[in-house]
Enzyme design. Structure first.
Site, PDB file in Angstrom:
ATOM      1  N   HIS A 270      62.242  22.273  42.532  1.00 51.86           N
ATOM      2  CA  HIS A 270      62.537  22.501  41.109  1.00 51.86           C
ATOM      3  C   HIS A 270      63.855  21.814  40.731  1.00 51.86           C
ATOM      4  O   HIS A 270      63.960  21.182  39.681  1.00 51.86           O
ATOM      5  CB  HIS A 270      62.674  24.002  40.810  1.00 51.86           C
ATOM      6  CG  HIS A 270      61.433  24.813  41.031  1.00 51.86           C
ATOM      7  ND1 HIS A 270      61.403  25.953  41.783  1.00 51.86           N
ATOM      8  CD2 HIS A 270      60.151  24.651  40.575  1.00 51.86           C
ATOM      9  CE1 HIS A 270      60.182  26.471  41.787  1.00 51.86           C
ATOM     10  NE2 HIS A 270      59.405  25.700  41.072  1.00 51.86           N
TER      11      HIS A 270
ATOM     12  N   LYS B   6      51.938  37.396  38.086  1.00 51.85           N
ATOM     13  CA  LYS B   6      52.458  37.204  39.444  1.00 51.85           C
ATOM     14  C   LYS B   6      53.389  38.354  39.781  1.00 51.85           C
ATOM     15  O   LYS B   6      54.207  38.762  38.946  1.00 51.85           O
ATOM     16  CB  LYS B   6      53.288  35.914  39.503  1.00 51.85           C
ATOM     17  CG  LYS B   6      52.484  34.651  39.719  1.00 51.85           C
ATOM     18  CD  LYS B   6      53.421  33.467  39.859  1.00 51.85           C
ATOM     19  CE  LYS B   6      52.691  32.231  40.348  1.00 51.85           C
ATOM     20  NZ  LYS B   6      53.594  31.080  40.428  1.00 51.85           N
TER      21      LYS B   6
END
Ligand code: COA
Length: 165
Positions: free
Chosen positions: A21, A45
């Site tokens: 990321h 999630k």
């Protein structure tokens, strides 16, 4: 299209933020004036780090880069993008497996709001195998994830997991 004078939203769960990321965020900050790292409250999630822990650690990592802003959002991404008056969403593409999911998301977001465009940046090959789940597994099982996440993220994750023991 000139993208040099534009802002972009880089959304994700970031549970946790990985070097993959970070690579995307840093590269994007060279092409855009502002990169808003938007941490999602992702109800589909189950997360290890809560939203504030994720935001805090990402802010710490980018504290010296004033082109990178860290924020959180809940609900539809297109709504958040409109609130921020940013029309471009950035996503990283690691492997062909990502393609189908990303295609669905980009198309759905564009159907929800045709003024929103998604652009993709190809993940650095060194990080294409990394995922947040993989890192969480390594740490839960007592391994070192030094190669995949910054030290600040690793120590935060370990702290959270230790408290749960
Ligand atoms: N390097 C390393 N890992 C990467 C990566 C990169 N460059 N890019 C993605 N990943 C990994 C992440 O670590 C994560 O791994 P995991 O599945 O093991 O947790 C996985 O790829 C995907 O995570 P992420 O990029 O964080 O996306 P996401 O699927 O968790 O989040 C949202 C997607 C938050 C952007 C999306 O769900 C959303 O927009 N939600 C808001 C609600 C909404 O608008 N829904 C309609 C959307 S059409």
């Amino acid at each position: 299209m000139c993208i040099r004078d534009r802002s972009v939203i880089y959304p994700g769960s970031f549970d946790p933020l990985t070097n993959g990321h970070i690579n995307i965020i840093k590269r994007a900050s060279k092409s855009f004036d502002k990169v808003v790292v938007a941490v999602a409250v992702n109800s589909s999630k189950s997360s290890i780090m809560n939203i504030d822990q994720r935001v805090k650690v990402i802010k710490k990592i980018f504290k010296n880069n004033n082109k990178i802003v860290v924020d959180k959002f809940e609900g539809l991404l297109v709504k958040y993008a409109n609130q921020k008056k940013i029309k471009t969403i950035l996503r990283g593409m690691r492997t062909v497996q990502d393609f189908e999911y990303e295609l669905q998301m980009a198309t759905s977001n564009n159907k929800l709001d045709s003024t929103i465009e998604t652009i993709f940046m190809v993940a650095d090959a060194n990080f294409a195998h990394i995922s947040s789940s993989l890192i969480k597994d390594i740490i839960k099982l007592g391994g070192s994830a030094k190669e995949f996440i910054p030290g600040a993220v690793e120590s935060e994750l370990k702290k959270i997991l230790d408290k749960r023991k």
